[in-house]
Design a protein around this motif. Sequence first.
Motif, PDB file in Angstrom:
ATOM      1  N   GLU A 103       9.040  14.103 -18.825  1.00  0.00           N
ATOM      2  CA  GLU A 103       8.795  13.241 -17.682  1.00  0.00           C
ATOM      3  C   GLU A 103      10.114  12.673 -17.138  1.00  0.00           C
ATOM      4  O   GLU A 103      10.347  12.651 -15.932  1.00  0.00           O
ATOM      5  CB  GLU A 103       7.841  12.111 -18.075  1.00  0.00           C
ATOM      6  CG  GLU A 103       7.444  11.288 -16.871  1.00  0.00           C
ATOM      7  CD  GLU A 103       6.329  10.296 -17.159  1.00  0.00           C
ATOM      8  OE1 GLU A 103       5.777  10.330 -18.267  1.00  0.00           O
ATOM      9  OE2 GLU A 103       6.044   9.492 -16.261  1.00  0.00           O
ATOM     10  N   LEU A 153       2.512   1.945  -3.294  1.00  0.00           N
ATOM     11  CA  LEU A 153       1.544   2.514  -4.233  1.00  0.00           C
ATOM     12  C   LEU A 153       1.346   4.002  -3.980  1.00  0.00           C
ATOM     13  O   LEU A 153       1.334   4.821  -4.912  1.00  0.00           O
ATOM     14  CB  LEU A 153       0.199   1.819  -4.057  1.00  0.00           C
ATOM     15  CG  LEU A 153      -0.165   0.793  -5.122  1.00  0.00           C
ATOM     16  CD1 LEU A 153      -1.421   0.047  -4.699  1.00  0.00           C
ATOM     17  CD2 LEU A 153      -0.380   1.467  -6.467  1.00  0.00           C
ATOM     18  N   GLU A 154       1.209   4.359  -2.698  1.00  0.00           N
ATOM     19  CA  GLU A 154       1.003   5.767  -2.340  1.00  0.00           C
ATOM     20  C   GLU A 154       2.206   6.603  -2.740  1.00  0.00           C
ATOM     21  O   GLU A 154       2.064   7.718  -3.256  1.00  0.00           O
ATOM     22  CB  GLU A 154       0.767   5.899  -0.837  1.00  0.00           C
ATOM     23  CG  GLU A 154      -0.680   5.726  -0.487  1.00  0.00           C
ATOM     24  CD  GLU A 154      -0.925   5.773   1.011  1.00  0.00           C
ATOM     25  OE1 GLU A 154       0.001   6.150   1.757  1.00  0.00           O
ATOM     26  OE2 GLU A 154      -2.041   5.409   1.419  1.00  0.00           O
ATOM     27  N   GLU A 155       3.397   6.051  -2.505  1.00  0.00           N
ATOM     28  CA  GLU A 155       4.606   6.789  -2.848  1.00  0.00           C
ATOM     29  C   GLU A 155       4.697   6.976  -4.358  1.00  0.00           C
ATOM     30  O   GLU A 155       5.097   8.022  -4.850  1.00  0.00           O
ATOM     31  CB  GLU A 155       5.839   6.049  -2.312  1.00  0.00           C
ATOM     32  CG  GLU A 155       5.911   6.120  -0.797  1.00  0.00           C
ATOM     33  CD  GLU A 155       7.208   5.568  -0.230  1.00  0.00           C
ATOM     34  OE1 GLU A 155       7.982   4.959  -0.995  1.00  0.00           O
ATOM     35  OE2 GLU A 155       7.443   5.753   0.977  1.00  0.00           O
ATOM     36  N   ARG A 156       4.303   5.952  -5.073  1.00  0.00           N
ATOM     37  CA  ARG A 156       4.312   6.021  -6.534  1.00  0.00           C
ATOM     38  C   ARG A 156       3.427   7.176  -7.004  1.00  0.00           C
ATOM     39  O   ARG A 156       3.807   7.997  -7.825  1.00  0.00           O
ATOM     40  CB  ARG A 156       3.848   4.667  -7.087  1.00  0.00           C
ATOM     41  CG  ARG A 156       3.705   4.513  -8.561  1.00  0.00           C
ATOM     42  CD  ARG A 156       4.925   4.876  -9.376  1.00  0.00           C
ATOM     43  NE  ARG A 156       6.184   4.308  -8.870  1.00  0.00           N
ATOM     44  CZ  ARG A 156       7.382   4.818  -9.166  1.00  0.00           C
ATOM     45  NH1 ARG A 156       7.494   5.893  -9.921  1.00  0.00           N
ATOM     46  NH2 ARG A 156       8.463   4.259  -8.701  1.00  0.00           N
ATOM     47  N   LYS A 157       2.229   7.271  -6.398  1.00  0.00           N
ATOM     48  CA  LYS A 157       1.284   8.331  -6.775  1.00  0.00           C
ATOM     49  C   LYS A 157       1.872   9.712  -6.473  1.00  0.00           C
ATOM     50  O   LYS A 157       1.749  10.641  -7.271  1.00  0.00           O
ATOM     51  CB  LYS A 157      -0.034   8.174  -5.990  1.00  0.00           C
ATOM     52  CG  LYS A 157      -1.010   7.236  -6.672  1.00  0.00           C
ATOM     53  CD  LYS A 157      -2.383   7.362  -6.027  1.00  0.00           C
ATOM     54  CE  LYS A 157      -2.746   6.100  -5.297  1.00  0.00           C
ATOM     55  NZ  LYS A 157      -3.870   6.194  -4.400  1.00  0.00           N
ATOM     56  N   LEU A 158       2.522   9.813  -5.309  1.00  0.00           N
ATOM     57  CA  LEU A 158       3.116  11.076  -4.870  1.00  0.00           C
ATOM     58  C   LEU A 158       4.211  11.506  -5.847  1.00  0.00           C
ATOM     59  O   LEU A 158       4.300  12.678  -6.247  1.00  0.00           O
ATOM     60  CB  LEU A 158       3.712  10.857  -3.474  1.00  0.00           C
ATOM     61  CG  LEU A 158       3.796  12.024  -2.522  1.00  0.00           C
ATOM     62  CD1 LEU A 158       2.438  12.666  -2.353  1.00  0.00           C
ATOM     63  CD2 LEU A 158       4.291  11.521  -1.165  1.00  0.00           C
ATOM     64  N   TYR A 214      11.835  13.328 -13.469  1.00  0.00           N
ATOM     65  CA  TYR A 214      12.191  12.223 -12.577  1.00  0.00           C
ATOM     66  C   TYR A 214      13.669  12.311 -12.185  1.00  0.00           C
ATOM     67  O   TYR A 214      14.026  12.160 -11.017  1.00  0.00           O
ATOM     68  CB  TYR A 214      11.892  10.876 -13.259  1.00  0.00           C
ATOM     69  CG  TYR A 214      12.109   9.703 -12.345  1.00  0.00           C
ATOM     70  CD1 TYR A 214      11.205   9.400 -11.328  1.00  0.00           C
ATOM     71  CD2 TYR A 214      13.230   8.893 -12.489  1.00  0.00           C
ATOM     72  CE1 TYR A 214      11.398   8.333 -10.481  1.00  0.00           C
ATOM     73  CE2 TYR A 214      13.442   7.814 -11.636  1.00  0.00           C
ATOM     74  CZ  TYR A 214      12.524   7.532 -10.635  1.00  0.00           C
ATOM     75  OH  TYR A 214      12.731   6.470  -9.794  1.00  0.00           O
ATOM     76  N   ARG A 249       0.831  -1.200   0.000  1.00  0.00           N
ATOM     77  CA  ARG A 249       0.000   0.000   0.000  1.00  0.00           C
ATOM     78  C   ARG A 249       0.873   1.261   0.000  1.00  0.00           C
ATOM     79  O   ARG A 249       0.652   2.193  -0.751  1.00  0.00           O
ATOM     80  CB  ARG A 249      -0.899   0.004   1.246  1.00  0.00           C
ATOM     81  CG  ARG A 249      -1.988   1.045   1.234  1.00  0.00           C
ATOM     82  CD  ARG A 249      -2.699   1.092   2.581  1.00  0.00           C
ATOM     83  NE  ARG A 249      -1.789   1.407   3.670  1.00  0.00           N
ATOM     84  CZ  ARG A 249      -1.363   2.647   3.957  1.00  0.00           C
ATOM     85  NH1 ARG A 249      -1.787   3.664   3.248  1.00  0.00           N
ATOM     86  NH2 ARG A 249      -0.532   2.855   4.956  1.00  0.00           N
ATOM     87  N   ASP A 272       4.493  10.627  -8.944  1.00  0.00           N
ATOM     88  CA  ASP A 272       3.863  11.020 -10.210  1.00  0.00           C
ATOM     89  C   ASP A 272       3.352  12.462 -10.152  1.00  0.00           C
ATOM     90  O   ASP A 272       3.515  13.233 -11.093  1.00  0.00           O
ATOM     91  CB  ASP A 272       2.711  10.070 -10.555  1.00  0.00           C
ATOM     92  CG  ASP A 272       3.230   8.742 -11.099  1.00  0.00           C
ATOM     93  OD1 ASP A 272       4.426   8.686 -11.467  1.00  0.00           O
ATOM     94  OD2 ASP A 272       2.461   7.762 -11.128  1.00  0.00           O
ATOM     95  N   ARG A 273       2.748  12.806  -8.998  1.00  0.00           N
ATOM     96  CA  ARG A 273       2.235  14.184  -8.874  1.00  0.00           C
ATOM     97  C   ARG A 273       3.388  15.183  -8.893  1.00  0.00           C
ATOM     98  O   ARG A 273       3.297  16.236  -9.520  1.00  0.00           O
ATOM     99  CB  ARG A 273       1.428  14.336  -7.582  1.00  0.00           C
ATOM    100  CG  ARG A 273       0.027  13.744  -7.710  1.00  0.00           C
ATOM    101  CD  ARG A 273      -0.710  13.798  -6.402  1.00  0.00           C
ATOM    102  NE  ARG A 273      -0.962  15.162  -5.940  1.00  0.00           N
ATOM    103  CZ  ARG A 273      -1.382  15.453  -4.713  1.00  0.00           C
ATOM    104  NH1 ARG A 273      -1.567  14.486  -3.838  1.00  0.00           N
ATOM    105  NH2 ARG A 273      -1.609  16.704  -4.378  1.00  0.00           N
TER     106      ARG A 273
END
Lengths: 370, 194
Positions: free
Chosen positions: B161, B140-145, B165, B137, B147-148
């Motif tokens: 992109e 996943l949250e870190e991945r979303k962060l 990165y 979990r 991406d933002r």
Amino acid sequence: MSGLAIRAAYVPLVDAAPLIVARELGFAADEGLVLDLAQARSWASLRDLLAAGAVDAAHMLAPMAVARAMGLGPALPPVEVLMILSQGGQAVGAAEALAQRVAGLTEPAPLARAIRAAGPARLRVGVPFPFSTHALLMTRWLGDDIDIRTVPPPLMAQALEAGEIDLFCVGEPWGSVAERQGLGRILLPGRAIWAAAAEKVLAVRSGWAESAPDTARALMRAVWRAGRWLDLPANRSMAAEILARPEFLSLPPEVIDRALTGGLGGAGRFVTFHEGAATFPWKSLGGLIAALLARRHGLPEGPAVMAGSAVFRTDLYRLHLREAGADLPGASQKIEGTLSHPTAVASERGTMILGPDRFFDGWIFDPLDG
Amino acid sequence: MTRGIDILVVEPDPTRARAVADALTADGGCRVVILADVSSLARRIAEMNPDVVLIDMENPSRDVIEDLSLAAGPKERAVALFAPGGDTALMRAAIEAGVSAYVAEGVRPEVLRPVIDLAIAQFGQMQRLRTELEATRRALEERKLIDRAKGILMRARGLSEDEAYALLRKTAMDQKKRLAEVAAALVTAAGLLG
């Protein structure tokens, strides 16, 4: 880097701030300390983590350490108090129906009389733990013939809704949460009952601080400096941002900001981490808490006060924080409950001003009595 | 085998509760009751009067049970944590497994020990499962962060992109921070600046 490391446990509440800030803002790193934080979901679990050696220090309810010294609760290894982490921070409130019947009263003494008259014969009071400042404040305020019930703070609103409690005393933001849901109302800050209400302490297993003096010193210095930082009003919103993070309290920052600044009104600060020698672990404070616990649990006061005073380690505080810049009082005990205003006292640097420590009813605890 | 003991398992998740209950009943005639709802927990335990209460270390309602350790009077504990005597090694094993056990006074150690060992084994399995889930979990949250944060950099500085990165990564390395921490700081700052 001296390569010191420690694991400390905390319960996700606003007053865990000194430990969290010590880590997140680098006060621990400045002392060469790697501070690893472990979150506990209940006070019982936090106590067990410390007892079993899974952590070496903990953010603990002050009466938990004293209760252990008095032989109350499970027979686990004893703990000691290195310093006080916070004063105040409690919200005292009533279920909505009862609150309406005592509306308009704001002074603790008349409020207590009105609640006695309006509430059931045996008031049921929700607090976070059997051995808590909250439980002691409520018995001090309303008398011994009340039903103290343990309710985990996040479930306080639910307990009000289910009609299981008439009153509550809980750390913010959980009083405000109940209020916003229309289930109860905050009547007083805990400090209206006891101005110097010692709330959380930095606790370690007895003997640990002597076995790891450099780590103890680094931890105490880092936490002391974090507390000083936290008490500067300009830092509160940043503190709220840090505490709000998902790995810590995981609540909206504005909710934490209100809990820190105490949108509750009343004179003085809602919660203190440093000012007024708030972190000094007066032996008389250990004795006072022991006296209140002894009364509540029907134990003789004399031995309790001895045991409670002994685990408040003013000697270690003096040893480890003198060089950090902490001013140190001439005495390690004081008569508790006599100060209505900030008062200058004799100290090493001559800069010590104690905060008010009065009880709402003028009760005084003299450690040399009895 | 002497009379089996009564065990109360406080566990809201029915699958987990069943797994623990099955293990305990299969192996020695324990009677197991599962309590899923934690409201009025102290009263319900007092009514059921079990010999042992097992509850997840992570359950905030654990503190409610502490009231019972005072119920019979401060010096005669109705329940104690583990066996009287306080076996620290056993307690530590239990903590690592994520289980806490409350034991009534007078339960004989030779009956108790296998129960606690079984509970530790069962809860330990759940704990591992939960740790894995939590790690997934969080990733996943870190991945979303991240991406933002990439999106913010791409818009604000006109980067591709990959460039965004790379910039995040370099900043994290320079500051000796984790990529997700740098991303979180950027997202917060961007939120403040509107």
